[in-house]
Design an enzyme around this catalytic site. Structure first.
Site, PDB file in Angstrom:
ATOM      1  N   PRO A 124       0.835  -1.208   0.000  1.00 17.58           N
ATOM      2  CG  PRO A 124      -0.432  -1.385   1.955  1.00 17.58           C
ATOM      3  CD  PRO A 124       0.666  -2.033   1.192  1.00 17.58           C
ATOM      4  CB  VAL A 125       1.028   4.331  -2.140  1.00 12.38           C
ATOM      5  CG1 VAL A 125       1.576   3.593  -3.354  1.00 12.38           C
ATOM      6  CG2 VAL A 125      -0.428   4.670  -2.327  1.00 12.38           C
ATOM      7  N   GLY A 135       3.725   3.659   5.253  1.00 14.25           N
ATOM      8  CA  GLY A 135       4.827   3.290   6.151  1.00 14.25           C
ATOM      9  C   GLY A 135       5.476   1.963   5.828  1.00 14.25           C
ATOM     10  CG  LEU A 136       3.541  -1.319   5.039  1.00 15.86           C
ATOM     11  CD1 LEU A 136       2.637  -2.454   4.571  1.00 15.86           C
ATOM     12  CD2 LEU A 136       4.205  -1.707   6.351  1.00 15.86           C
ATOM     13  N   GLY A 137       7.202   1.305   2.962  1.00 20.65           N
ATOM     14  CA  GLY A 137       8.348   1.449   2.057  1.00 20.65           C
ATOM     15  C   GLY A 137       8.016   1.272   0.593  1.00 20.65           C
ATOM     16  CB  SER A 138       4.904   1.816  -1.306  1.00 19.87           C
ATOM     17  OG  SER A 138       4.653   2.365  -2.539  1.00 19.87           O
ATOM     18  CB  ALA A 156      12.411   2.480  -0.701  1.00 19.01           C
ATOM     19  CB  ALA A 157       9.461  -1.709  -2.406  1.00 22.31           C
ATOM     20  CG  ASP A 160      11.827   3.773   4.180  1.00 25.86           C
ATOM     21  OD1 ASP A 160      12.129   3.598   5.377  1.00 25.86           O
ATOM     22  OD2 ASP A 160      10.721   4.245   3.814  1.00 25.86           O
TER      23      ASP A 160
HETATM   24  C1  MEV Z   1      10.030   6.385   7.037  1.00 25.33           C
HETATM   25  O1  MEV Z   1       9.866   5.004   6.771  1.00 25.33           O
HETATM   26  C2  MEV Z   1      10.640   6.611   8.360  1.00 25.33           C
HETATM   27  C3  MEV Z   1      10.942   8.044   8.766  1.00 25.33           C
HETATM   28  O2  MEV Z   1      11.868   7.954   9.838  1.00 25.33           O
HETATM   29  C4  MEV Z   1      11.526   8.873   7.642  1.00 25.33           C
HETATM   30  C5  MEV Z   1      12.929   8.462   7.242  1.00 25.33           C
HETATM   31  O3  MEV Z   1      13.624   7.758   7.969  1.00 25.33           O
HETATM   32  O4  MEV Z   1      13.346   8.885   6.149  1.00 25.33           O
HETATM   33  C6  MEV Z   1       9.689   8.731   9.282  1.00 25.33           C
END
Ligand code: MEV
Length: 314
Positions: A101-102, A105-108, A110-111, A152
């Site tokens: 999911p975009v 917080g799951l790194g979409s 970067a993945a 990420d």
């Molecule tokens: C993002 O997954 C985590 C944060 O700490 C941002 C970052 O590290 O770039 C919020």
């Protein structure tokens, strides 16, 4: 030439989000249950540099030359081209799909970058080290997030649990006993760039208070690494709760995340916290094997849009 494909996992931050942007350590792990995938098909009939980019999930279907150079998908391709010193790209179609999911917080982002970098470098016949993949993805993360810490792209390119401090070599560490996580999606989209910018504004207004919170998180992260290495799972859960408390003080939680976290704890999670930028996106709960189903049910009843259970270090 057969199609070439590569994929990359999602990730969660176990400890240290936000503080990692300010030079403190953080711990992140890959989540292979969700993935981004890039498939490249050669187009021998078209002239060099005719690169078509398709991303059905984000509604993009465009020629590389027609996208702005700072469009993240164009930027990945152009950065691979310049990093590998390739004057012209063979004509091809790059199709990107993702189950991550975009803005959650799951790194979409970067993945997606890592999947494209790996597929494109293979297509060009050049093999890249994990660090090179991570560096190229980091440049693109800057377009997504402004001031990313680099965690990420690192955890996703290395595809292993990492103890990460910006500007230092990435450290791997032992997992004493397997860690089971239930990850739940609040269903609320929350771009990391927004929460990172808000924390930055608040830090500028009250640097002393924020530096103290970042220091506390840094201590928690160091203690968490020891607990993971020694297999002290209950202590790890308590540290997750401590870390979450500080994230709440920093203003990056939300009522929906709080409901999910309370539900997980109520159903027997050893600890729970938001993960990633916060204000929406996902939370994680540390679960004993026998409690996964109960915690998952509690999360769904509390409004989770989806859950994933994953094991680290099995
Ligand atoms: C993002 O997954 C985590 C944060 O700490 C941002 C970052 O590290 O770039 C919020």
């Amino acid at each position: 030439m057969p199609a070439i494909s590569a994929s990359a996992p999602g990730k969660v931050i176990l400890f240290g989000e936000h503080a990692v942007v300010y030079g403190r350590p953080a711990i992140a792990v890959p989540v292979g249950e969700v993935r981004a995938k890039a498939i490249i098909t050669a187009d021998p009939l078209s002239p060099p540099d005719s690169v078509r980019i398709q991303s059905p999930t984000t509604g993009i279907d465009a020629m590389l030359a027609d996208l702005p150079v700072n469009h993240p998908l164009a930027a990945v391709v152009l950065n691979v081209k310049s990093a590998l010193n390739v004057p012209h790209l063979p004509a091809c179609k790059i199709r990107i799909t993702s189950t991550i999911p975009v803005a959650s917080g799951l790194g979409s982002s970067a993945a997606v970058s890592v999947a494209i970098i790996r597929a494109l470098s293979t297509f060009l016949g050049i093999s890249l080290m994990n660090e090179q993949v991570s560096q190229i993805a980091f440049e693109v993360e800057k377009l997504h997030h402004g001031t990313p810490s680099g965690i990420d792209n690192t955890v996703i390119a290395y595809n292993m649990p990492v103890y990460y401090t910006s500007g230092r070599p990435t450290e791997r560490f032992a997992i004493g006993i397997p860690i089971t996580l239930v990850i739940a999606d609040s269903g609320i989209s929350s771009p990391t760039a927004h929460t990172v910018a808000d924390v930055n504004r608040a830090w500028k207004e009250d640097p002393q208070r924020f530096e103290a919170m970042f220091n506390n998180i840094g201590e928690i992260v160091r203690a968490a690494r020891d607990a993971i290495e020694a297999g002290r799972i209950e202590e790890l859960g308590a540290l997750m709760n401590e870390n979450h408390k500080i994230l709440v003080q920093m203003g990056v939680s939300s009522p929906e995340l709080e409901d999910l976290i309370a539900a997980a704890r109520g159903a027997g999670a050893l600890g729970a916290k938001l993960c990633g930028g916060g204000r929406g996106g996902n939370m994680i709960a540390l679960a004993g094997q026998q409690d996964i189903a109960r915690i998952t049910r509690a999360l769904i009843s509390a409004g989770a849009a989806g859950t994933i259970s994953t094991q680290i270090g099995q």
